[in-house]
Design an enzyme around this catalytic site. Structure first.
Site, PDB file in Angstrom:
ATOM      1  N   HIS A  12       0.830  -1.179   0.020  1.00 34.28           N
ATOM      2  CA  HIS A  12       0.087  -0.237  -0.003  1.00 34.28           C
ATOM      3  C   HIS A  12       0.840   1.033   0.247  1.00 34.28           C
ATOM      4  CE1 HIS A  12      -2.910  -2.712   2.409  1.00 34.28           C
ATOM      5  NE2 HIS A  12      -2.918  -2.837   1.161  1.00 34.28           N
ATOM      6  N   ASP A  65      -6.285   6.019   0.969  1.00 34.02           N
ATOM      7  CA  ASP A  65      -6.169   4.606   0.383  1.00 34.02           C
ATOM      8  C   ASP A  65      -7.573   3.907   0.352  1.00 34.02           C
ATOM      9  OD1 ASP A  65      -5.928   2.841   2.449  1.00 34.02           O
ATOM     10  OD2 ASP A  65      -3.787   2.159   1.899  1.00 34.02           O
ATOM     11  N   TRP A  70      15.095 -11.401  -0.291  1.00 31.38           N
ATOM     12  CA  TRP A  70      14.989 -10.148  -0.849  1.00 31.38           C
ATOM     13  C   TRP A  70      15.833 -10.067  -2.155  1.00 31.38           C
ATOM     14  CZ3 TRP A  70      18.260  -6.254  -2.091  1.00 31.38           C
ATOM     15  CH2 TRP A  70      17.657  -5.048  -2.589  1.00 31.38           C
ATOM     16  N   ALA A  71      15.353  -9.269  -3.091  1.00 31.66           N
ATOM     17  CA  ALA A  71      16.148  -8.930  -4.197  1.00 31.66           C
ATOM     18  C   ALA A  71      15.613  -7.421  -4.745  1.00 31.66           C
ATOM     19  CB  ALA A  71      15.871  -9.863  -5.415  1.00 31.66           C
ATOM     20  N   TRP A  93      -0.349  -6.241  -7.251  1.00 29.92           N
ATOM     21  CA  TRP A  93      -0.601  -5.184  -8.174  1.00 29.92           C
ATOM     22  C   TRP A  93       0.651  -4.562  -8.277  1.00 29.92           C
ATOM     23  CZ3 TRP A  93      -3.587  -5.398 -12.012  1.00 29.92           C
ATOM     24  CH2 TRP A  93      -3.780  -4.437 -12.724  1.00 29.92           C
ATOM     25  N   ASN A  94       1.565  -3.957  -7.415  1.00 27.54           N
ATOM     26  CA  ASN A  94       2.915  -3.213  -7.456  1.00 27.54           C
ATOM     27  C   ASN A  94       3.803  -4.304  -8.428  1.00 27.54           C
ATOM     28  OD1 ASN A  94       2.310  -0.997  -5.922  1.00 27.54           O
ATOM     29  ND2 ASN A  94       2.708  -2.211  -4.057  1.00 27.54           N
ATOM     30  N   SER A  95       3.977  -5.495  -8.120  1.00 24.08           N
ATOM     31  CA  SER A  95       4.697  -6.517  -8.915  1.00 24.08           C
ATOM     32  C   SER A  95       4.176  -6.600 -10.398  1.00 24.08           C
ATOM     33  CB  SER A  95       4.904  -7.759  -8.334  1.00 24.08           C
ATOM     34  OG  SER A  95       5.725  -7.633  -7.109  1.00 24.08           O
ATOM     35  N   GLU A 109       5.250  -3.293 -12.065  1.00 25.37           N
ATOM     36  CA  GLU A 109       6.892  -3.459 -12.373  1.00 25.37           C
ATOM     37  C   GLU A 109       7.067  -4.177 -13.411  1.00 25.37           C
ATOM     38  OE1 GLU A 109       7.776  -2.323  -7.621  1.00 25.37           O
ATOM     39  OE2 GLU A 109       8.216  -4.310  -8.461  1.00 25.37           O
ATOM     40  N   GLU A 128      -6.375  -9.767  -3.379  1.00 27.35           N
ATOM     41  CA  GLU A 128      -6.964  -9.723  -4.746  1.00 27.35           C
ATOM     42  C   GLU A 128      -6.086 -10.308  -5.752  1.00 27.35           C
ATOM     43  OE1 GLU A 128      -3.860  -6.515  -5.221  1.00 27.35           O
ATOM     44  OE2 GLU A 128      -4.800  -7.521  -3.619  1.00 27.35           O
ATOM     45  N   GLN A 129      -5.146 -11.235  -5.267  1.00 24.44           N
ATOM     46  CA  GLN A 129      -4.124 -11.623  -6.443  1.00 24.44           C
ATOM     47  C   GLN A 129      -4.781 -12.656  -7.456  1.00 24.44           C
ATOM     48  OE1 GLN A 129      -0.948 -13.205  -4.189  1.00 24.44           O
ATOM     49  NE2 GLN A 129      -0.846 -11.213  -3.200  1.00 24.44           N
TER      50      GLN A 129
END
Length: 1009
Positions: free
Chosen positions: A538, A634, A868-869, A889-891, A894, A910-911
């Site tokens: 978020h 939001d 992490w990456a 949604w961010n991924s 991207e 929501e994926q």
């Protein structure tokens, strides 16, 4: 003096004129294109008014490309002016183009002065910015009392050559000029031989050399230089010019590029009908060599034949923009008139006999022109055989396309030396024979080398510079232009104060003076508060929205976050990437101890927001940053909308995910009307959304599947508050969800729903948080072939079971493909998420849960990293071919922004809905049946099959192609004329208008006559 009382309906008084920048571009598309983009940025990002001045062309008028560039500026609110023609008939018939340009500018000064005085009579002049052929106009800036800056559309290397020539001949008269040394050594280890020097600099005996020295001497009178390059492209030269400015040896030079023309300014208007683009759509990713020598480059007839044969012998696909050959051996066609005869005027008629037929299956030759920006950005384009004009160079670098350097004229040979040097390394240099001809074997060998294993280092270096070239909010070029804009605004403000003092002196004898009651304090800056619910998913898009509002629209912004339910270190890393002008505020913690231990995450989030409202009120009422113009919460925070209305602020809702989520919320309200909690009903199964998809019950986001779930009641109440919002901002863009965007637009026009603005994609800067750190992932990717690696990650909150982790490992091993896997701790209780948890002790090593021997068996083609990456940079890396993703949604954005297709593997929230959109509507993902089914185990066989299909299969080909299309669409959305940029500008305009109206309500405004 008349006083008039203005009520709420009255129009506000006119705003003061914005400071005006006048830019002067010498003839030629190569000079005009980058200056047009500079003008566009000054208007869009720095609130200047701008006029771009051009000259009557040296031949018959502006070429089609220049005309298209100028016409595109109207939509960007940039004014244009063409100075009247001046006679040049007295120049020698054999005068060089540079001599003609210098004379044209010099003789046009009276017309330019009249234009400047006319503009200055209506608005404060902030700066005069001529390009490098027009330094002769700098005295006008001094005469008018404004800063005079020179714009260099080329690079710092070219500016260094000019400096060297002037310093070598300092104080010398024309007959005493000396040649530049051979070789000429420049910063960064660049060494130019005499033949590599730009035209005009090779011999002090040439008439143009005197013009260049005179021009270079005027450079010292400039207040500064704006150079169309960027720090990472020429780091040594940037440092050298910085030192020279600090020591007073040369005016400051600011690298403010790259300035790349928008697709809409290409001669076909950026449409999709170009046969070049249609042909590229049918080619495999990374398979095509693009060949073009710019708008003025010309090869000889013999060289054209050698190039054709070389392309044929290379065996690679190609797209060649064929221009008329030079019959007399010139390498440019400046001012050359077309020759008669139908065939003679068809460039393709000069190709070797049978060439088009023999290469018809793998090559396309087009006459004279192609939409180069789109061609270079196309996923099928792998390399560029280029003349090394600087505009083309920057277009290639920003698209991540390596080059074969084939310079022809002007400064192109010097550019080729820079581009093929060890420090830049984005091009291979062709070797010509002693007679200057580049043989067919040399062409074929260079193409094969660049496309093959030997060209990996060049491709890798180009990929790095592609990332560095992005105009990120915290990027070096953006900061440099902001610094210059600040100086111009300060100078304009000082000039305005001086003018005011003069006007006061002039009117001192007037019997009528303004009343003290008319004197007002300077109004405080309008402030926007962004209220983010917990979780990196978020917070990241909210931070990017804040960045755009402050850097592009000059708003004061405060990002408000909540304590608890997220990792403080992760939040701090994200917030630390914000510009210093954005304030942050963390609301005090509130007690949630009375809630049931087994309460769902969504219910917990809604309660946290509701109980934090008194603290939010205190921040809004007591903030010292000025009047709160708008509160943007939001989608978990709509309980704050009544507070915004009470405090007189606009209330907007920011959706960090897609249009589909708002559609579902609307369905909930429409389904229930005024129904009480006990009367709630389940959503229909299936649930159709505008423009698709049709969502199965299992695809609905968490909390929406069962009306008996406690969070369902919160969702209904949340959705009912949507009608009170003044509008919605959605982290999407029109081309990604076209049908849904159109539906919401119609509903807003009909008054059925508040307006919904697609303002995305908001993709975090690669410099934010931990992304700035060097990473073993990137070093490993640098060693892999282009388009060969599968990136596997399930986000910051996703968790697989122990069994599923083992199946995924086996599937990756079975697929035979290279992979980079971000391994997180498995879920021991079956939950597919780890939201709200803080990483465990060092003893918690995710790699320890991988199958025995897996790391050893896959070493060499796979890399597994813990937790992490640097995802943005991994996805943008040339080696990355596909993304196994949870569809957060961010991924998703991207991946779309990087043009990387996906294997959809949704886990929670929501994926699953996102996965349905990505596979069924947008077509950028494939999904294994079990992964998109009812929470079943995805077997190793399914995983391996899905990966192979995406990378190599026919269905995967369509997905890869669509991903490439959306990559370009995502870039267009936030281009100067893009749909998302315009949408956010419209919202900001509404906020400012609402603020102005509230200030004038029941106020008295005095007009002086």
């Amino acid at each position: 003096m008349a006083a008039t009382t203005i009520g709420a309906r009255a129009a506000p008084p006119p705003l003061p004129e914005r400071p005006h920048v006048v830019l002067v571009a010498s003839p030629g598309a190569g000079h005009l294109i980058p200056m047009a983009e500079l003008a566009r940025r000054l208007v869009a990002d720095h609130a200047f008014a701008a006029t771009l001045v051009t000259f009557a062309d040296l031949s018959t008028g502006p070429d089609a490309q220049s005309a298209a560039v100028l016409s595109s500026l109207r939509a960007a609110n940039v004014s244009t002016a063409t100075l009247p023609e001046v006679p040049l008939d007295d120049l020698p018939a054999d005068a060089r183009i540079e001599t003609a340009l210098f004379e044209l500018v010099s003789r046009s000064i009276p017309h330019l002065e009249a234009l400047l005085r006319g503009i200055g009579s209506t608005a404060p002049l902030a700066a005069l910015v001529p390009d490098f052929f027009a330094a002769v106009v700098l005295p006008l800036a001094a005469e008018l009392g404004v800063p005079g800056y020179l714009f260099f559309p080329s690079n710092l290397c070219a500016l260094s050559v000019m400096r060297s020539a002037v310093e070598l001949n300092d104080g010398a008269a024309a007959g005493d000029y000396r040649d530049l040394p051979d070789p000429l050594r420049l910063p960064g280890g660049v060494s130019l031989s005499r033949e590599d020097l730009p035209d005009g600099f090779r011999s002090s005996k040439e008439p143009v050399f005197a013009h260049l020295i005179d021009e270079g001497r005027r450079y010292r009178t400039a207040a500064g230089f704006l150079v169309n390059t960027f720090k990472e492209m020429e780091p040594a030269a940037v440092e050298e010019f910085k030192k020279a400015a600090e020591q007073g040896r040369f005016p400051p030079a600011y690298p403010v590029g790259p300035f790349i023309r928008p697709i809409s300014s290409e001669s076909d208007g950026g449409g999709v009908s170009s046969p070049c683009v249609q042909w590229l759509d049918c080619q495999p990713r990374g398979s095509v060599v693009y060949v073009s020598f710019g708008s003025a480059g010309a090869l000889s007839v013999e060289q054209t034949a050698e190039l054709a044969t070389g392309l044929e012998d290379s065996g690679h696909r190609f797209l060649w923009v064929v221009r008329m050959p030079s019959v007399h051996g010139e390498q440019s066609d400046w001012g050359v008139k077309p020759r008669g005869g139908a065939d003679e005027n068809d460039p393709l008629a000069w190709l070797p006999e049978g060439f088009l037929e023999r290469t018809g299956g793998r090559g396309l030759a087009v006459a004279s022109w192609a939409p180069q920006v789109r061609v270079l950005a196309h996923p099928a384009t792998a390399a560029f055989v280029s003349h090394c004009g600087w505009n083309s160079t920057l277009e290639s670098v920003t698209s991540g396309v390596p080059m074969v350097a084939w310079p022809l004229h002007a400064e192109q040979r010097a550019n080729a030396v820079v581009l093929s040097s060890e420090n830049v390394g984005v091009a291979l240099r062709l070797r010509a024979r002693a007679d200057g001809l580049v043989a067919r074997g040399e062409v074929a060998a260079a193409v094969r080398e660049l496309m093959g294993e030997d060209g990996r280092a060049v491709r890798r270096r180009t990929g790095y510079l592609q990332q560095a070239a992005a105009w990120a909010p915290e990027g070096s070029s953006r900061k440099a232009l902001e610094e210059v804009a600040g100086k111009w605004k300060a100078a304009a403000a000082a000039a305005a104060r001086d003018l005011g003092d003069k006007n006061n002196d002039t009117s001192s004898s007037s019997t009528e003076r303004p009343s003290p009651a008319c004197t007002e304090e300077q109004p405080s800056q309008q402030q926007v508060m962004l209220f983010a619910s917990p979780g990196a998913g978020h917070l990241i898009p909210v931070v990017e929205l804040a960045r755009r509002l402050t850097t592009k629209h000059g708003l004061a912004v405060t990002v408000v976050t909540l304590a608890g339910m997220s990792d403080p270190a992760t939040d701090a890393a994200v917030l630390s990437s914000l510009p210093a002008t954005v304030a942050t505020s963390v609301l005090p913690a509130v007690s949630l101890d009375d809630l049931s231990p087994d309460i769902g995450f969504g219910t917990l989030m809604f309660e946290l927001v509701r109980r934090s409202l008194p603290h939010l009120r205190a921040v809004m009422e007591g903030g010292g940053g000025g009047e709160v113009t708008a509160l943007v919460c939001d989608f978990f925070g709509t309980a704050a909308l009544p507070l915004a209305a009470e405090l007189g602020a606009q209330g907007y809702v920011f959706f960090p995910n897609s249009f589909a989520m708002i559609s579902i919320m609307r369905h909930i309200v429409e389904l229930h009307g005024d129904a009480a909690a006990g009367e709630y009903r389940d959503l229909p199964d299936p649930l159709p959304l505008p423009g698709g998809p049709v969502l199965r019950h299992a695809d609905l986001p968490d909390g929406f599947r069962d009306r008996k779930d406690p969070v369902y009641a919160y969702l209904v109440e949340e959705a009912r508050r949507y009608g009170r919002a003044d509008g919605f901002l959605v982290n999407s863009f029109e081309e990604l969800e076209t049908a849904m965007a159109e539906t919401f637009k119609r509903d807003a026009e009909d008054g059925a729903f508040p307006p919904v603005y697609p303002v995305g994609p908001f993709v975090r800067s690669s410099s934010s948080g931990e992304e700035a750190d060097e990473s073993a992932c990137l070093e490993w990717l640098d060693l892999q072939p282009e388009g060969s690696v599968l990136y596997v990650s399930f986000g910051t909150g996703g968790a697989l079971s122990v069994e599923q982790t083992a199946e995924l490992a086996a599937g990756l091993e079975m697929s035979g493909h290279r992979f980079l896997w971000v391994v997180r701790m498995p879920s021991l209780d079956g939950n597919p998420y780890a939201l709200g948890t803080i990483p465990g002790d060092d003893d918690d090593d995710p790699l320890a849960w991988l199958p025995e021997g897996f790391l050893e068996r896959t070493r060499g083609r796979g890399l597994a990293v813990a937790a992490w990456a640097p995802q943005v940079r991994v996805l943008a890396h040339p080696a990355t071919a596909a993304f196994v993703s949870h569809c957060g949604w961010n991924s998703t954005l991207e991946s779309v922004a990087a043009g990387v297709p996906m294997v959809a593997w949704p886990l929670y929230a929501e994926q699953k809905m996102n996965a349905a959109i990505l596979t069924e509507v947008t077509g950028v993902a494939l999904c294994p049946a079990a992964a998109c089914g009812d929470d079943g185990l995805v077997t190793r066989e399914e995983i391996a099959a899905a990966l192979s299909e995406l990378v190599e299969g026919e269905k995967g080909g369509a997905v890869r192609h669509r991903a490439g299309e959306l990559r370009q669409a995502a870039a267009r959305a936030w281009s100067p004329e893009g749909s998302s940029r315009r949408a956010l500008g419209e919202v900001v305009g509404k906020w400012r208008a609402a603020s102005s109206a509230s200030k004038q309500e029941n106020s008295t405004v005095y007009f002086f006559q």
